[in-house]
Design a protein around this motif. Sequence first.
Motif, PDB file in Angstrom:
ATOM      1  N   LEU A 123       0.830  -1.205   0.000  1.00 29.71           N
ATOM      2  CA  LEU A 123       0.000   0.000   0.000  1.00 29.71           C
ATOM      3  C   LEU A 123       0.867   1.257   0.000  1.00 29.71           C
ATOM      4  O   LEU A 123       0.651   2.203  -0.781  1.00 29.71           O
ATOM      5  CB  LEU A 123      -0.891  -0.059   1.244  1.00 29.71           C
ATOM      6  N   ILE A 124       1.878   1.290   0.879  1.00 29.60           N
ATOM      7  CA  ILE A 124       2.728   2.473   1.008  1.00 29.60           C
ATOM      8  C   ILE A 124       3.560   2.674  -0.256  1.00 29.60           C
ATOM      9  O   ILE A 124       3.730   3.801  -0.731  1.00 29.60           O
ATOM     10  CB  ILE A 124       3.618   2.350   2.260  1.00 29.60           C
ATOM     11  N   ARG A 125       4.081   1.576  -0.809  1.00 29.28           N
ATOM     12  CA  ARG A 125       4.848   1.695  -2.058  1.00 29.28           C
ATOM     13  C   ARG A 125       3.980   2.281  -3.176  1.00 29.28           C
ATOM     14  O   ARG A 125       4.435   3.121  -3.951  1.00 29.28           O
ATOM     15  CB  ARG A 125       5.376   0.326  -2.479  1.00 29.28           C
ATOM     16  N   GLU A 126       2.749   1.812  -3.267  1.00 32.45           N
ATOM     17  CA  GLU A 126       1.855   2.303  -4.318  1.00 32.45           C
ATOM     18  C   GLU A 126       1.528   3.782  -4.112  1.00 32.45           C
ATOM     19  O   GLU A 126       1.466   4.554  -5.075  1.00 32.45           O
ATOM     20  CB  GLU A 126       0.570   1.469  -4.348  1.00 32.45           C
ATOM     21  N   ALA A 127       1.312   4.200  -2.859  1.00 40.68           N
ATOM     22  CA  ALA A 127       1.026   5.609  -2.586  1.00 40.68           C
ATOM     23  C   ALA A 127       2.221   6.477  -2.980  1.00 40.68           C
ATOM     24  O   ALA A 127       2.061   7.555  -3.568  1.00 40.68           O
ATOM     25  CB  ALA A 127       0.691   5.798  -1.107  1.00 40.68           C
ATOM     26  N   ALA A 128       3.438   6.010  -2.681  1.00 45.68           N
ATOM     27  CA  ALA A 128       4.642   6.785  -3.022  1.00 45.68           C
ATOM     28  C   ALA A 128       4.793   6.933  -4.535  1.00 45.68           C
ATOM     29  O   ALA A 128       5.116   8.020  -5.039  1.00 45.68           O
ATOM     30  CB  ALA A 128       5.872   6.120  -2.424  1.00 45.68           C
ATOM     31  N   LEU A 129       4.561   5.844  -5.268  1.00 43.07           N
ATOM     32  CA  LEU A 129       4.736   5.886  -6.723  1.00 43.07           C
ATOM     33  C   LEU A 129       3.809   6.901  -7.384  1.00 43.07           C
ATOM     34  O   LEU A 129       4.127   7.455  -8.436  1.00 43.07           O
ATOM     35  CB  LEU A 129       4.507   4.499  -7.312  1.00 43.07           C
ATOM     36  N   ARG A 130       2.670   7.147  -6.771  1.00 41.51           N
ATOM     37  CA  ARG A 130       1.744   8.142  -7.324  1.00 41.51           C
ATOM     38  C   ARG A 130       2.317   9.556  -7.263  1.00 41.51           C
ATOM     39  O   ARG A 130       1.807  10.456  -7.920  1.00 41.51           O
ATOM     40  CB  ARG A 130       0.417   8.103  -6.549  1.00 41.51           C
ATOM     41  N   HIS A 131       3.342   9.740  -6.451  1.00 38.01           N
ATOM     42  CA  HIS A 131       3.881  11.086  -6.234  1.00 38.01           C
ATOM     43  C   HIS A 131       5.373  11.135  -6.554  1.00 38.01           C
ATOM     44  O   HIS A 131       6.131  11.879  -5.922  1.00 38.01           O
ATOM     45  CB  HIS A 131       3.600  11.527  -4.798  1.00 38.01           C
ATOM     46  N   ASN A 132       5.775  10.323  -7.504  1.00 37.53           N
ATOM     47  CA  ASN A 132       7.123  10.384  -8.075  1.00 37.53           C
ATOM     48  C   ASN A 132       8.225  10.171  -7.039  1.00 37.53           C
ATOM     49  O   ASN A 132       9.271  10.812  -7.078  1.00 37.53           O
ATOM     50  CB  ASN A 132       7.348  11.717  -8.797  1.00 37.53           C
ATOM     51  N   CYS A 133       7.976   9.283  -6.085  1.00 41.23           N
ATOM     52  CA  CYS A 133       9.016   8.932  -5.124  1.00 41.23           C
ATOM     53  C   CYS A 133       8.900   7.439  -4.812  1.00 41.23           C
ATOM     54  O   CYS A 133       7.966   6.771  -5.250  1.00 41.23           O
ATOM     55  CB  CYS A 133       8.911   9.770  -3.842  1.00 41.23           C
ATOM     56  N   PHE A 134       9.866   6.923  -4.097  1.00 39.67           N
ATOM     57  CA  PHE A 134       9.874   5.521  -3.686  1.00 39.67           C
ATOM     58  C   PHE A 134       9.661   5.454  -2.172  1.00 39.67           C
ATOM     59  O   PHE A 134      10.146   6.320  -1.430  1.00 39.67           O
ATOM     60  CB  PHE A 134      11.209   4.845  -4.003  1.00 39.67           C
ATOM     61  N   ALA A 135       8.986   4.427  -1.706  1.00 43.59           N
ATOM     62  CA  ALA A 135       8.979   4.074  -0.290  1.00 43.59           C
ATOM     63  C   ALA A 135       9.915   2.885  -0.128  1.00 43.59           C
ATOM     64  O   ALA A 135       9.824   1.916  -0.885  1.00 43.59           O
ATOM     65  CB  ALA A 135       7.568   3.711   0.168  1.00 43.59           C
ATOM     66  N   THR A 136      10.821   2.966   0.833  1.00 45.58           N
ATOM     67  CA  THR A 136      11.735   1.852   1.056  1.00 45.58           C
ATOM     68  C   THR A 136      11.672   1.388   2.504  1.00 45.58           C
ATOM     69  O   THR A 136      11.572   2.202   3.430  1.00 45.58           O
ATOM     70  CB  THR A 136      13.188   2.210   0.687  1.00 45.58           C
ATOM     71  N   PHE A 137      11.730   0.069   2.665  1.00 46.86           N
ATOM     72  CA  PHE A 137      11.715  -0.557   3.978  1.00 46.86           C
ATOM     73  C   PHE A 137      13.074  -1.171   4.310  1.00 46.86           C
ATOM     74  O   PHE A 137      13.172  -1.986   5.225  1.00 46.86           O
ATOM     75  CB  PHE A 137      10.602  -1.606   4.037  1.00 46.86           C
ATOM     76  N   MET A 138      14.102  -0.782   3.549  1.00 42.60           N
ATOM     77  CA  MET A 138      15.461  -1.179   3.891  1.00 42.60           C
ATOM     78  C   MET A 138      15.760  -0.781   5.332  1.00 42.60           C
ATOM     79  O   MET A 138      15.326   0.276   5.801  1.00 42.60           O
ATOM     80  CB  MET A 138      16.480  -0.497   2.975  1.00 42.60           C
ATOM     81  N   ALA A 139      16.542  -1.615   6.019  1.00 50.59           N
ATOM     82  CA  ALA A 139      16.875  -1.299   7.402  1.00 50.59           C
ATOM     83  C   ALA A 139      17.751  -0.062   7.496  1.00 50.59           C
ATOM     84  O   ALA A 139      17.627   0.729   8.434  1.00 50.59           O
ATOM     85  CB  ALA A 139      17.573  -2.492   8.056  1.00 50.59           C
ATOM     86  N   LYS A 140      18.632   0.158   6.527  1.00 48.59           N
ATOM     87  CA  LYS A 140      19.542   1.305   6.564  1.00 48.59           C
ATOM     88  C   LYS A 140      19.744   1.809   5.142  1.00 48.59           C
ATOM     89  O   LYS A 140      20.736   1.511   4.481  1.00 48.59           O
ATOM     90  CB  LYS A 140      20.879   0.875   7.173  1.00 48.59           C
ATOM     91  N   PRO A 141      18.824   2.595   4.623  1.00 53.00           N
ATOM     92  CA  PRO A 141      18.923   3.020   3.227  1.00 53.00           C
ATOM     93  C   PRO A 141      19.875   4.177   2.983  1.00 53.00           C
ATOM     94  O   PRO A 141      20.402   4.319   1.883  1.00 53.00           O
ATOM     95  CB  PRO A 141      17.486   3.417   2.876  1.00 53.00           C
ATOM     96  N   ILE A 142      20.089   5.037   3.990  1.00 56.39           N
ATOM     97  CA  ILE A 142      20.871   6.254   3.791  1.00 56.39           C
ATOM     98  C   ILE A 142      21.974   6.318   4.837  1.00 56.39           C
ATOM     99  O   ILE A 142      21.717   6.239   6.044  1.00 56.39           O
ATOM    100  CB  ILE A 142      19.984   7.517   3.878  1.00 56.39           C
ATOM    101  N   GLU A 143      23.190   6.481   4.366  1.00 58.24           N
ATOM    102  CA  GLU A 143      24.346   6.584   5.260  1.00 58.24           C
ATOM    103  C   GLU A 143      24.181   7.779   6.209  1.00 58.24           C
ATOM    104  O   GLU A 143      23.705   8.838   5.824  1.00 58.24           O
ATOM    105  CB  GLU A 143      25.609   6.750   4.408  1.00 58.24           C
TER     106      GLU A 143
END
Length: 452
Positions: free
Chosen positions: A234-254
């Motif tokens: 659901l969250i991934r689909e909502a993000a895609l509607r607004h030109n962004c990604f939702a990520t559930f990676m444990a550590k996506p950004i340094e």
Amino acid sequence: MADWTEHLPDAAKAYLENRRLDEVECIISDLPGIARGKAVPASKFARQDYFHLPDSIFYQTITGDWGDAAGEEGFIERDMILRPDYSTATAAPWTGDWTLQVIHDAYDRDGDPIPFSPRNVLKHVVSLYHAQGWKPVVAPEMEFYLVARNLDPAKEIEPMMGRSGRPAAARQAYSMTAVDEFGPVIDDIYDFAEAQGFEIDGITQEGGAGQLEINLRHGSPVKLADEVFYFKRLIREAALRHNCFATFMAKPIEDEPGSAMHIHHSIVDLKTGENIFTGPAGGETEAFYHFIAGLQNHMPSGLAVMAPYVNSYRRYVKDHAAPINLEWGRDNRTTGIRVPLSGPSARRIENRLAGMDCNPYLGIAVSLACGFLGLMEEKRPRKQFRGDAYEGDGDIPQVMGDALDMFEEAKDLHDVLGPEFARVYSIVKRAEYNEFLQVISPWEREHLLLNV
């Protein structure tokens, strides 16, 4: 059609009111938590009691490769029988037509549950509680990032662009202004959740740039795992509607905090309806302490399931909002095991180790399994920790290989989760880990190419 639609939850019925159902997505979670299955016309779904998928879906790594876990008969891809659980039927409101999703359970040809299907693993652990006269209750918290679209794996992940036209900023925990930056995405999350019949307890801005947290109401472990499974899509689909990604990676950004799936636990006596963590006078019971001891003694062995990828271990960093040990404390967010503020009837224990990248069925199952072993062993936990637990030593595995070594030796935990699940999981994750070890990272090229 009328026969099976009578069994639908109220939210699904409301979604279809005065509408013609076009398609049904028949889905099941694989080991990573990816939805596998088939989409069928509604008219065909109405005529079928089950459908087939090969058992090999549970032998796949996150990359789509295969672990050699098929057993003595070899890789023959035997068909499983997948039967719908109509109580899980829910809308897929982002689709272009009127579509329902239905989670299925996996059985073999003799009608026995497939022991390495994640939903079956969780059901089995819950049944052990029921056999003791207990009903486990959980409440998961979901942390995730909204990030800029990333089409190049070699490029670092960046925060999404907010409503103001500026990238999402870090260090804005609980800021309502920061939440407003993602307003259109959050609006769609709320709308999709309402259409699917899910009750959100709250959405807050976390400490990372573009990091949000959604809290769910407490309830049945299987039902809540179903919701987290659905929510990720659901969250991934909502993000895609607004030109962004939702990520559930444990550590996506340094240098930003990681994303956890904190799990709150309480246990209800099936006869009395009372919380077994609370005594007649409102104090903490022996069961309360035994459950904590079970988490302390067995979670290091279960970490390979709650932190299932090499990236998962980048989250356990001092002073970055993630635990580095298994100390326990009251209202202390630096400890791996926290007892939140509550009244006696709502007394609960929070596991802060599980990452948001884990399969929700398996993460909740392992956490419950550790607590169950504690209740059976009746041991006492270490003394309550007071102060900043980040100042202490770490007592959890630091890399995936060490965590897998501990999991493979944890026979007591295997007995609770199911030995066949433990066998398959270990083989698949070991194959995945070995695949990772063949990859040469940018860090290695930068620092080793010309210097060693």
